[in-house]
Design a protein around this motif. Structure first.
Motif, PDB file in Angstrom:
ATOM      1  N   ALA A   7      37.438 -60.099 -29.430  1.00  0.00           N
ATOM      2  CA  ALA A   7      38.816 -60.228 -29.928  1.00  0.00           C
ATOM      3  C   ALA A   7      38.846 -60.112 -31.447  1.00  0.00           C
ATOM      4  CB  ALA A   7      39.411 -61.558 -29.471  1.00  0.00           C
ATOM      5  N   ARG A   8      37.903 -60.766 -32.109  1.00  0.00           N
ATOM      6  CA  ARG A   8      37.847 -60.692 -33.570  1.00  0.00           C
ATOM      7  C   ARG A   8      37.509 -59.267 -34.034  1.00  0.00           C
ATOM      8  NH1 ARG A   8      34.396 -65.295 -36.334  1.00  0.00           N
ATOM      9  NH2 ARG A   8      35.385 -64.309 -38.123  1.00  0.00           N
ATOM     10  N   ALA A   9      36.579 -58.629 -33.330  1.00  0.00           N
ATOM     11  CA  ALA A   9      36.185 -57.266 -33.706  1.00  0.00           C
ATOM     12  C   ALA A   9      37.347 -56.297 -33.530  1.00  0.00           C
ATOM     13  CB  ALA A   9      34.985 -56.817 -32.863  1.00  0.00           C
ATOM     14  N   GLN A  10      38.088 -56.468 -32.427  1.00  0.00           N
ATOM     15  CA  GLN A  10      39.233 -55.578 -32.197  1.00  0.00           C
ATOM     16  C   GLN A  10      40.295 -55.781 -33.261  1.00  0.00           C
ATOM     17  OE1 GLN A  10      40.667 -55.363 -28.156  1.00  0.00           O
ATOM     18  NE2 GLN A  10      42.759 -54.909 -28.826  1.00  0.00           N
ATOM     19  N   MET A  11      40.542 -57.024 -33.630  1.00  0.00           N
ATOM     20  CA  MET A  11      41.546 -57.299 -34.656  1.00  0.00           C
ATOM     21  C   MET A  11      41.096 -56.754 -36.007  1.00  0.00           C
ATOM     22  SD  MET A  11      44.440 -58.750 -34.167  1.00  0.00           S
ATOM     23  CE  MET A  11      45.854 -58.837 -35.262  1.00  0.00           C
ATOM     24  N   ALA A  12      39.803 -56.911 -36.300  1.00  0.00           N
ATOM     25  CA  ALA A  12      39.269 -56.395 -37.565  1.00  0.00           C
ATOM     26  C   ALA A  12      39.387 -54.877 -37.626  1.00  0.00           C
ATOM     27  CB  ALA A  12      37.811 -56.816 -37.722  1.00  0.00           C
ATOM     28  N   LEU A  13      39.056 -54.204 -36.533  1.00  0.00           N
ATOM     29  CA  LEU A  13      39.164 -52.748 -36.487  1.00  0.00           C
ATOM     30  C   LEU A  13      40.609 -52.306 -36.663  1.00  0.00           C
ATOM     31  CD1 LEU A  13      37.859 -49.935 -35.811  1.00  0.00           C
ATOM     32  CD2 LEU A  13      38.478 -50.404 -33.428  1.00  0.00           C
ATOM     33  N   SER A  14      41.519 -52.970 -35.963  1.00  0.00           N
ATOM     34  CA  SER A  14      42.930 -52.591 -36.026  1.00  0.00           C
ATOM     35  C   SER A  14      43.500 -52.787 -37.423  1.00  0.00           C
ATOM     36  CB  SER A  14      43.735 -53.416 -35.018  1.00  0.00           C
ATOM     37  OG  SER A  14      43.238 -53.240 -33.711  1.00  0.00           O
ATOM     38  N   SER A 403      38.632 -53.970 -23.782  1.00  0.00           N
ATOM     39  CA  SER A 403      39.789 -53.638 -24.609  1.00  0.00           C
ATOM     40  C   SER A 403      39.330 -53.175 -25.989  1.00  0.00           C
ATOM     41  CB  SER A 403      40.700 -54.865 -24.741  1.00  0.00           C
ATOM     42  OG  SER A 403      41.741 -54.637 -25.669  1.00  0.00           O
ATOM     43  N   PHE A 404      38.308 -53.843 -26.532  1.00  0.00           N
ATOM     44  CA  PHE A 404      37.761 -53.456 -27.831  1.00  0.00           C
ATOM     45  C   PHE A 404      37.224 -52.027 -27.783  1.00  0.00           C
ATOM     46  CE2 PHE A 404      33.751 -53.246 -30.352  1.00  0.00           C
ATOM     47  CZ  PHE A 404      34.339 -53.090 -31.588  1.00  0.00           C
ATOM     48  N   TYR A 405      36.472 -51.693 -26.749  1.00  0.00           N
ATOM     49  CA  TYR A 405      35.921 -50.338 -26.634  1.00  0.00           C
ATOM     50  C   TYR A 405      37.044 -49.306 -26.519  1.00  0.00           C
ATOM     51  CZ  TYR A 405      31.688 -52.964 -25.440  1.00  0.00           C
ATOM     52  OH  TYR A 405      30.628 -53.842 -25.453  1.00  0.00           O
ATOM     53  N   PHE A 406      38.068 -49.637 -25.742  1.00  0.00           N
ATOM     54  CA  PHE A 406      39.183 -48.713 -25.540  1.00  0.00           C
ATOM     55  C   PHE A 406      39.941 -48.466 -26.844  1.00  0.00           C
ATOM     56  CE2 PHE A 406      43.741 -48.153 -24.387  1.00  0.00           C
ATOM     57  CZ  PHE A 406      43.633 -46.909 -23.789  1.00  0.00           C
ATOM     58  N   PHE A 407      40.250 -49.551 -27.563  1.00  0.00           N
ATOM     59  CA  PHE A 407      40.990 -49.416 -28.817  1.00  0.00           C
ATOM     60  C   PHE A 407      40.162 -48.694 -29.873  1.00  0.00           C
ATOM     61  CE2 PHE A 407      44.035 -52.135 -26.936  1.00  0.00           C
ATOM     62  CZ  PHE A 407      45.184 -52.099 -27.723  1.00  0.00           C
ATOM     63  N   THR A 408      38.853 -48.910 -29.857  1.00  0.00           N
ATOM     64  CA  THR A 408      37.983 -48.195 -30.791  1.00  0.00           C
ATOM     65  C   THR A 408      38.068 -46.698 -30.558  1.00  0.00           C
ATOM     66  OG1 THR A 408      36.443 -50.066 -30.915  1.00  0.00           O
ATOM     67  CG2 THR A 408      35.611 -47.916 -31.605  1.00  0.00           C
ATOM     68  N   ALA A 409      38.045 -46.298 -29.288  1.00  0.00           N
ATOM     69  CA  ALA A 409      38.149 -44.875 -28.957  1.00  0.00           C
ATOM     70  C   ALA A 409      39.495 -44.307 -29.422  1.00  0.00           C
ATOM     71  CB  ALA A 409      37.984 -44.681 -27.446  1.00  0.00           C
ATOM     72  N   ILE A 410      40.561 -45.082 -29.274  1.00  0.00           N
ATOM     73  CA  ILE A 410      41.884 -44.625 -29.712  1.00  0.00           C
ATOM     74  C   ILE A 410      41.915 -44.418 -31.226  1.00  0.00           C
ATOM     75  CG2 ILE A 410      44.306 -45.294 -29.989  1.00  0.00           C
ATOM     76  CD1 ILE A 410      44.174 -46.632 -27.275  1.00  0.00           C
ATOM     77  N   PHE A 411      41.400 -45.381 -31.966  1.00  0.00           N
ATOM     78  CA  PHE A 411      41.438 -45.291 -33.426  1.00  0.00           C
ATOM     79  C   PHE A 411      40.559 -44.152 -33.946  1.00  0.00           C
ATOM     80  CE2 PHE A 411      42.749 -49.922 -33.394  1.00  0.00           C
ATOM     81  CZ  PHE A 411      44.036 -49.659 -33.811  1.00  0.00           C
TER      82      PHE A 411
END
Length: 449
Positions: A7-14, A403-411
């Motif tokens: 969750a923290r990694a996804q928020m940091a990436l976003s 979710s983190f992997y998916f959002f990373t691919a989107i970004f």
């Protein structure tokens, strides 16, 4: 990867991805409006072509920023429901106002893009300027929400309840002005250097030289605002942190011992286990002066706080050092530019001079991301400083790593699409002028010296 880390990694990436577009949206419209103003004053068609080219770039980045910003707003609720449950009613006002600013920006941008030869020329120009004003307001309002997390106010926290909510006081919290000022200056610095560097590259390649040289000069001027404003805004922000979050200041400087006349640390490797920093250059008493305007002031060290409240010291310290380093480099480049502008105009088309700006293209955004890391990581383990821990705010739902992997691919996909569109846009720059401008006289084929 456990769910909390994911969750923290996804928020940091976003946040790390979106902040770039937020800063571009705060600054690029002003470059566009300035170029448009130059065209209206001089009737030089190069400025008209530049304004149209930049406006298309603004539109591309605005659309991408809207996508990443929308994703970010959903993530706040999905990843941190406990945080939003309590914080939403308190700091919802800046987000609501930011939405209003966003809609004004979108309408004004539409008017500007399609208003050529249709509106009064000065109303048309104002539409472009309004894109910048609303983009700037949007960024400042988002920072207001973040600054509230660093300096929570506008409520009473009694027995685990959030009572007597005052959204106005929450909006204008103690951290708001220092953070907003520093963020705005950083945006001008980062965007100015990035745009100037791109156009310097095409000047160096002798492609549409007059067009790109004029664009370079405008962007470099805006970059100077940020480069020389950053130390001032940074000093104000650091003094605010010293009062509100002394533990963050201690982590930024890897300052373990409470002492008077504290030294400012340059570089160094923090050792949390031994509670010391090694291989550092220490400038005596400077930290005390920078924090409190007093060379003998006492600066609290990390040892004065419970260890479970320490932020990740190494990450915070290294990020702070990176921000300072690149900030100083950009200020030095800005000083060279000013010297060239006033005393050595022939330097402006020298290869070494242009290469300085080309190399500096990412410097502002590296410093920006590092500064944001200091702000966010330095607040840990709190999501609301001193009130709610980050671990207590995360969603209980499993599988966040997917979710983190998916959002990373989107970004990553969005980044590639943006690079492709911007590269194509630059290549489509029309040749609206005679490329034999006397500024670009050189010994070989009219190239730069």
């Amino acid at each position: 990867m456990d769910d909390f880390l994911a969750a923290r990694a996804q928020m940091a990436l976003s946040l790390g991805f979106h902040i770039i577009f937020a800063c571009v949206g705060m600054v690029m419209p002003f470059l566009m409006a300035f170029s448009h103003w130059k065209y209206l004053k001089t009737k030089d068609p190069v400025y008209k072509g530049l304004t149209k080219a930049w406006s298309k770039g603004v539109a591309i980045l605005f659309a991408t920023g809207a996508v990443s910003g929308t994703m970010l707003s959903f993530e706040l609720g999905l990843l941190w429901p406990e945080f939003m449950k309590h914080a939403g009613p308190i700091f919802g006002m800046p987000f609501s106002l930011e939405g209003t600013a966003f809609f004004i920006e979108a309408i004004a941008l539409g008017f500007f893009l399609y208003g050529w030869e249709k509106f009064n020329k000065w109303f048309h120009w104002f539409c472009g300027f309004l894109v910048g004003l609303s983009g700037l307001a949007s960024g400042i309002l988002v920072v207001a929400a973040n600054s509230w997390m660093n300096s929570p106010s506008g409520f009473d926290y009694i027995n685990g309840e959030y009572l007597n909510i005052d959204p106005i006081k929450a909006l204008f919290n103690d951290a708001w002005l220092p953070q907003a000022f520093h963020m705005t200056v950083a945006a001008f610095c980062a965007t100015g250097f990035a745009v100037a560097g791109v156009h310097a590259f095409y000047v160096l390649k002798n492609k549409n030289r007059v067009f790109h040289f004029k664009a370079f000069r405008i962007a470099a001027g805006f970059a100077l605002i940020g480069a020389f404003g950053a130390p001032i805004s940074g000093d104000i922000a650091a003094k605010s942190v010293a009062v509100r979050q002394p533990i963050k200041l201690a982590a930024m400087e890897a300052h373990f011992e409470t002492e008077k006349g504290a030294a400012f640390v340059l570089g160094g490797i923090p050792d949390v286990e031994k509670e010391e920093v090694t291989h550092a250059i220490k400038v005596p008493k400077v930290l005390s002066f920078l924090a409190f305007n007093d060379f003998d002031a006492e600066v609290r060290g990390l040892k004065e706080f419970p260890k479970d409240e320490w932020p990740p010291v190494a990450v915070t310290h290294y990020a702070f050092q990176v921000m300072i380093f690149f900030g100083m480099v950009m200020m030095a480049i800005g000083a060279i530019y000013l010297y060239a502008h006033f005393f050595k105009k022939d330097w402006l088309t020298k290869r070494w001079f242009l290469r300085l700006f080309i190399v500096a293209i990412p410097f502002g955004y590296i410093a920006l991301e590092a500064g944001w890391t200091v702000t966010e990581v330095g607040r840990q383990p709190w999501i609301i400083y001193g009130i709610m821990r980050t671990a207590d705010a995360v969603t209980p739902m499993p599988g966040i790593q997917y979710s983190f992997y998916f959002f990373t691919a989107i970004f990553v996909s969005l980044a590639l699409v943006i690079l492709f569109l911007l590269k194509r846009q630059i290549k489509m720059v029309p040749k609206l002028y005679d490329p034999t401008d006397p500024l670009f006289e050189a010994k070989e084929k009219g190239g730069v010296a």
